[in-house]
Design an enzyme around this catalytic site. Structure first.
Site, PDB file in Angstrom:
ATOM      1  N   LYS A  41       5.671 -22.289 -15.816  1.00 37.70           N
ATOM      2  CA  LYS A  41       5.157 -21.708 -17.057  1.00 37.70           C
ATOM      3  C   LYS A  41       5.943 -22.276 -18.237  1.00 37.70           C
ATOM      4  O   LYS A  41       7.065 -21.871 -18.510  1.00 37.70           O
ATOM      5  CB  LYS A  41       5.264 -20.181 -17.067  1.00 37.70           C
TER       6      LYS A  41
ATOM      7  N   GLY B 201      15.849 -20.305 -21.581  1.00 39.19           N
ATOM      8  CA  GLY B 201      15.364 -19.713 -22.827  1.00 39.19           C
ATOM      9  C   GLY B 201      16.448 -18.864 -23.457  1.00 39.19           C
ATOM     10  O   GLY B 201      17.641 -19.048 -23.192  1.00 39.19           O
ATOM     11  N   GLY B 202      16.023 -17.920 -24.276  1.00 40.19           N
ATOM     12  CA  GLY B 202      16.970 -17.128 -25.054  1.00 40.19           C
ATOM     13  C   GLY B 202      17.661 -16.050 -24.230  1.00 40.19           C
ATOM     14  O   GLY B 202      17.156 -15.620 -23.188  1.00 40.19           O
TER      15      GLY B 202
ATOM     16  N   THR C 169      15.603 -12.724 -23.602  1.00 42.20           N
ATOM     17  CA  THR C 169      14.572 -12.883 -22.568  1.00 42.20           C
ATOM     18  C   THR C 169      15.243 -12.953 -21.201  1.00 42.20           C
ATOM     19  O   THR C 169      14.760 -12.356 -20.229  1.00 42.20           O
ATOM     20  CB  THR C 169      13.735 -14.159 -22.807  1.00 42.20           C
ATOM     21  N   GLY C 170      16.371 -13.642 -21.123  1.00 44.43           N
ATOM     22  CA  GLY C 170      17.103 -13.739 -19.858  1.00 44.43           C
ATOM     23  C   GLY C 170      17.533 -12.367 -19.361  1.00 44.43           C
ATOM     24  O   GLY C 170      17.447 -12.062 -18.163  1.00 44.43           O
TER      25      GLY C 170
ATOM     26  N   GLU D 131      19.453 -20.339 -17.618  1.00 50.58           N
ATOM     27  CA  GLU D 131      20.071 -21.237 -18.609  1.00 50.58           C
ATOM     28  C   GLU D 131      19.753 -20.645 -19.971  1.00 50.58           C
ATOM     29  O   GLU D 131      18.615 -20.735 -20.441  1.00 50.58           O
ATOM     30  CB  GLU D 131      19.466 -22.646 -18.510  1.00 50.58           C
TER      31      GLU D 131
ATOM     32  N   CYS E 208      20.264 -26.113 -27.264  1.00 53.18           N
ATOM     33  CA  CYS E 208      21.105 -25.033 -26.741  1.00 53.18           C
ATOM     34  C   CYS E 208      22.589 -25.376 -26.847  1.00 53.18           C
ATOM     35  O   CYS E 208      23.424 -24.510 -27.043  1.00 53.18           O
ATOM     36  CB  CYS E 208      20.732 -24.724 -25.306  1.00 53.18           C
TER      37      CYS E 208
ATOM     38  N   GLU F 181      23.470 -17.102 -32.002  1.00 50.79           N
ATOM     39  CA  GLU F 181      22.846 -18.426 -32.080  1.00 50.79           C
ATOM     40  C   GLU F 181      21.739 -18.381 -33.138  1.00 50.79           C
ATOM     41  O   GLU F 181      20.910 -17.477 -33.124  1.00 50.79           O
ATOM     42  CB  GLU F 181      22.238 -18.681 -30.696  1.00 50.79           C
TER      43      GLU F 181
END
Ligand code: NAD
Length: 490
Positions: free
Chosen positions: A174, A227-228, A231-232, A249, A283, A384
């Site tokens: 995805k 991703g961010g 979300t992780g 990651e 990142c 970030e």
């Protein structure tokens, strides 16, 4: 009607015919229309992956056979590299030449894992008994959900797909809903290369809609996500019910430390690249400059001059040095981040606003920005921005530099500049981040592991560990001279 979902070896439309436009961040033009999967499409993709895995259609291939498949995919990617780079440049707004560099990295990733698959897998263990054979074997882990971000869309997916294929997993990819085109192109190549039906599946759509089942479904064994941080965290919570394996990651706010005894010219040049490449949407961007007090003015004045000269432009602007932010939402977030930094007491030295050039009017262009006078307590230092925003802090000693460089919940990467190799090695060793560059910033190679300490993630991609994420480890103990155990009385 577009048919860009790839499920069980067939291209198809969303079950409700749903589709959405992809817009260029450069000028908002529509660059593609793609299907938007429904919940039932997601479940179909998971079923296809599970059934193909359980049938043994791919797990029965040897490592060598799967490596040959991955090498063939690399060849086909090479053939189509410019076509795919064009799509990626359209989706992300990055210059075509940068997308070409990214495609070269994608191909190198597939070649790395193809070569790794040919190595010996597993080992014998000496258990100290002549009649026992003990083997550690590596088996494909199962069904994997592979979820990627928009900043390096195909590269971040490649770090997952290539090892998943070598390992023998079945998977559902995805990509970010903002940048789906290169993943579609990759899936066409995976099909052309002869991957068995159901092994590779593609789902498109926003994570909030299609993501839930990819994480919750008990038929999925692993979620590999880039991703961010937030979300992780959501994924980690959702994966708990079925105790899924996770590879995460996440973000970074990466310290870039410059000592007074460094090659200052090289350090400044690398500091500018580290913070403003791809408009900071990296990142591992070196957006947290930590500079020795005695050289602060010299270094920062020059960085500000250089940042002010950076030329922004779209995919085919040959004079451009970097491009737009990905979306209006992201532009709003970066704008708010800088405003918050200034409100906290940071001093704006350059940038701090949207580009007002007429040719950028319809795009999401934000000027390279430097915030000076920062400290570890500030939001703009801890969080970030994922935009072209450098924060500047000063230090007075080696101990101070290490303390500041580690004063973060993230731990993805960092850099240290010094002509004293022993000091640089001490600092590199003391910094708690997954990659440290000494007298450099940014390069990586597929053969070297990549990943974060602390809240920058769990696990590693690339290197040898990057394949290990997709393998289960089994111990097989064989008694070649069976006898009674004799533990309990008859
Ligand atoms: P994001 O977290 O918004 O989205 C990443 C992916 O997750 C997208 O495909 C999105 O659709 C999906 N998603 C969103 N919500 C979901 C949910 N609830 N369930 C399942 N999937 C969901 O991140 P982004 O904005 O696309 O990417 C930027 C972030 O990625 C930055 O924080 C950056 O640091 C990080 N990143 C990290 C690395 C690394 O190697 N550590 C590399 C690239 C990017």
């Amino acid at each position: 009607m577009v048919a860009t979902l790839y499920i069980n070896g067939a291209w198809r439309q969303a079950s409700d015919g749903g589709a959405h436009d992809v817009h260029s961040p450069h000028d908002q033009s529509v660059v593609a229309e793609v299907s938007q999967a429904t919940q039932s499409d997601v479940l179909d993709a998971i079923s296809a992956a599970r059934e193909s895995f359980d049938s043994g259609v791919f797990t029965s291939w040897s490592f060598n056979e799967r490596s040959a498949l991955v090498a063939k995919i690399a060849d086909l990617l090479e053939r189509d590299a410019d076509l795919i780079a064009r799509k990626e440049s359209d989706d992300t707004g990055k210059r075509f030449i940068e997308a070409q560099y990214d495609l070269a990295d994608v191909i190198a990733t597939f070649r790395h894992f193809a070569a790794l698959g040919l190595k010996e897998h597993g080992r014998s263990v000496d258990v100290g008994l002549a009649h026992v054979t003990s083997r550690i074997v590596h088996e494909p882990l199962g069904v994997a959900s592979l979820i990627g971000p928009w900043n390096y869309p195909l590269l971040q997916i490649a770090w997952k797909v290539a090892p998943a294929l070598v390992a023998g997993c079945s998977f559902i990819v995805k990509p970010s809903e903002l940048t789906p085109q290169s993943a579609i192109a990759l899936m066409r190549i995976i099909e052309e290369a002869g991957t068995p039906k159901g092994v590779a599946n593609l789902i498109l759509g926003p994570g909030s809609v299609v993501g839930t089942s990819l994480i919750n479904d008990p038929r999925v064994d692993l979620v590999s996500f880039t991703g961010g941080l937030s979300t992780g965290q959501t994924i980690m919570r959702a994966a708990a019910d079925t105790v899924k394996k996770l590879a995460l990651e996440l973000g970074g706010k990466n310290p870039h430390i410059i000592f007074a005894d460094a090659d200052i010219d090289a350090a400044i040049d690398n500091a500018v690249t580290a913070a403003f490449l791809h408009s900071g949407q990296v990142c591992s961007a070196g957006t947290r400059l930590i500079v020795e007090r005695s050289i602060h003015d010299r270094v920062v004045n020059e960085i500000v001059r250089r940042a002010g000269n950076i030329v922004l432009g779209g995919p085919s602007d040959e004079m451009a040095e970097t491009g737009p932010l990905i979306s209006p939402d992201h532009l709003r977030n970066v704008t708010a981040y800088v405003e918050k930094g200034i409100a906290e007491g940071a001093k704006l030295l350059v940038g701090g606003k949207r580009s007002d050039k007429p040719e950028h009017e319809n795009g999401w262009y934000y000027l390279p920005t430097v915030l000076d006078g920062c400290s570890s307590q500030m939001y703009c230092v801890q969080e970030e921005s994922f935009g072209p925003v450098m924060t500047v802090e000063v230090f007075d000693s080696e101990v101070d530099a290490i303390r500041i460089g580690n004063d973060t919940n993230f731990g993805l990467s960092g850099g240290v500049w010094s002509s004293d190799s022993q000091k640089a090695a001490r600092v590199a060793s003391a910094l708690r981040h997954g990659t440290i560059w000494v007298n450099d910033f940014g390069p990586y190679r597929p053969a070297a592991e990549w990943g974060g300490y602390k809240q920058s993630g769990i696990g590693r991609e690339l290197g040898e560990h990057g394949l290990g994420e997709y393998l289960e480890i089994k111990h097989i103990w064989t008694n070649n001279a069976p006898s009674r155990s004799g533990w309990f009385r008859d």
